[in-house]
Structures are given as C-alpha cells and as structure tokens.
Design a protein around this motif. Structure first.
Motif: not given
Length: 346
Positions: A277-297
């Motif tokens: 669900x969206x709530x689980x996805x959002x909670x995962x993203x809020x666990x990190x506040x630094x740039x996601x270099x893997x997503x970028x690449x």
C-alpha cells in the motif's frame, strides 16, 4: 480534535496548534519531520490517510496543500486561506494541517507553508499526482531535503519517468522505485546464494509500468548485461529471470502476492512478495533523508540510452505473445522481437 479556520493566516494556525495540544493534554511534541503533501480535493483523503498511517512509524507534522484556483477572473483575485487543524486521534501520531488556498494565494503556497514548518526538523514534500517537471525548483520543493513523486499516477507513466530522469536533483525519489525494493533485495540475496556471473536477464510485467522499467534499468546498469523487457498481463511486475552459467534464477510472482524463487540445484521456495500500500511505500521513503544514489543511477541509465546507439548493456522490450512457451525451455530464444522503444519503459 479538529479546529476549522476560515479566512485565516499562518500565525492563527500556529496558535490553533498550540491551543489544541494544550486542550488534549500534550503540550510537548516529539515529531521528527514535516511532511508537506501537495494535492487536490479529489485525492486529498487518500493521501492524508496514507500519510497518517506512515506517521505511526515517523511522527510528523503533516501539511496538506490544496490549491483551489477558480476559472473566474474575479475569484482568482480574491485570495483567501482556509485551514483545518487536527491533533490527537484525528491526526495519527503527530498533527495535521489542511490548507485550502483560494485565488492568487494558490500561486504563493510556500509563503503560507514556511511559517508552519517544524523548527530544526527535516522537510519532505510529496506529490501523490501532478508533480512539477523539476521538483527541486518548485517553490515548495525548494524547502525540502527530500522530494517524493509517483510516475505511476501520471497519464503517461513512461514519459513521466523520462522527465524524472532528465530533471533529477539530489533528494529526488519516486514511489515507482520504492515499489521494487523487495524485488531488488530478493534478487541480490539469490545471487549471494549462487555467486555466478549473470550473462543476461529478463524482466516481465505490465506495459507502461514504470517500476518494471526501473528494475530493468537497474539490472542492466549494475550487472552490465543485456536485459530483455517482456510484457505480461500483470498485476504489476510478474517475473525476473537471470541467466548464469550455473542455470537460470527465476523469481516469479503471478498473482501479485506470493512469489516463487527457483534456482538450479535447489528446491523451489515460496516468497512473500505482495504489492504494498501507499502508506508502506511512504514510510520506507521517510526512513532515509539522504540522496538515493542507486535510484539516480537507475533512472538516468535509460535517459543516457536514449541519447543514441549504445553498446550492451541494453534494455529491449518484447510482447508477451512473442515469448517462448514453457515447453521451449528457459533459454530458448523468442520467435520474434519487437524493436526497442524510445522511452526506457516502452
């Protein structure tokens, strides 16, 4: 506890928050961040519910910005701010402020939101839909350390994914990427158990699904091998096959809930891989506040590939009807292949 404010100001909203906390007996606050949601009336309820559920893991001040721009020239000139303050059981584990910006004020949302941010706390901005082309340069996005979009909600998800890649800035992320975290973890664990070089890969899933495209680009970029993108009826991402000298590693999820991991020389294993669900996805993203270099690449891999002909690794797209049947064997070539499409997902 709910407090409705009509034709109000940011100062009065802050006063209402303090009064509400005192009224319910919780003058101290322990929130870790401010989550700003930019949405419309149609999607506000679902977005706030998801954010409220995510706040149970990340107590936060949730600020929903709803822009109500009238087509009437006179109404556009009549700037007005209405607000709803929710504290206590009505706001999850934090507090919620719903802002409705009318008229010209809708074009200056940052001036309303800025006084409401928690002091000395990170800011995250989330666009459940209709995200700006370059979130980091959006007035609200410029206030945040992290900016969350969702390419899947766009009318043309694959074009949206290409925009996300072209305008990427450190701190950007997309829920289409978050959706494949369990897949990436499972595939990495499988390769740890069978440490053989991968020679080719296949990603199977729905057409126009940005998560499938991101997974294909991630595999191509990290493994440095050709990745074939095949189409299925879904739901979502349905299977990944990795060709190695020791045999084929297959992670197959036909029903969107339970997957089967198959490796040469080992019994098949059932793996819980349900769609989240969206709530689980959002909670995962809020666990990190630094740039996601893997997503970028991963997201930039497809854009670089669109710049012109490129050597392997590549990502090709094949229609489901053109895939080999089960009787043909796992390594049998497809009878006919469609040419690679223009976008990384097409």
């Amino acid at each position: 506890m709910k407090i409705d404010l009509t034709e109000t100001t940011s100062s009065k909203i802050n006063q209402a928050l303090v009064s509400a906390r005192r009224a319910i007996g919780t003058p101290a606050i322990g929130m870790v961040l401010t989550l700003v949601i930019v949405t419309d009336e149609e999607n506000a309820y679902d977005a706030l519910k998801s954010a409220g559920d995510a706040s149970r893991e990340h107590p936060s001040r949730i600020i929903a910005v709803i822009k109500r721009i009238s087509r009437s020239p006179r109404s556009r000139r009549d700037a007005r701010l209405d607000a709803e303050v929710r504290v206590g059981s009505d706001a999850g584990t934090g507090e919620t402020v719903v802002l409705r910006l009318h008229g010209e004020l809708a074009n200056h949302a940052q001036s309303v939101v800025l006084p409401l941010l928690l002091p000395d706390a990170p800011v995250v901005v989330w666009w459940p839909e209709d995200a700006p082309a370059e979130p980091a340069k959006d007035p609200l996005g410029a206030l945040a350390q992290r900016r969350i979009t969702d390419a899947y909600s766009a009318e043309r998800p694959l074009d949206e994914l290409a925009v996300r890649a072209a305008t990427y800035n450190p701190g950007d992320t997309d829920l289409a990427w978050t959706r494949i975290t369990p897949w990436r973890s499972m595939l990495a664990a499988a390769l740890d158990q069978q440490p053989a070089a991968v020679s080719a890969a296949t990603v199977e899933g729905e057409s126009d699904n940005p998560s499938c495209e991101l997974l294909a680009m991630w595999l191509a970029g990290r493994l440095g091998v050709p990745v074939e993108r095949t189409l299925s009826g879904g739901p979502g991402l349905t299977a990944v096959r990795l060709e190695t000298k020791n045999g084929v590693i297959v992670l197959d999820r036909a029903d969107g809930s339970l997957a089967t991991l198959s490796m040469e020389g080992q019994p098949d294993r059932a793996v819980a891989l349900k769609r989240r669900e969206t709530a689980e996805l959002l909670a995962e993203e809020l666990r990190r506040l630094d740039p996601d270099n893997t997503y970028e690449s991963a997201v930039k891999f497809g854009v670089e590939r669109l710049g012109g002909p490129s050597p392997a690794p590549t990502v090709k797209t094949v229609r489901a009807a053109e895939q080999p049947s089960a009787d043909d064997g796992a390594k049998a070539p497809a009878a006919k292949k469609a040419p690679a499409k223009k976008a990384a997902s097409k």
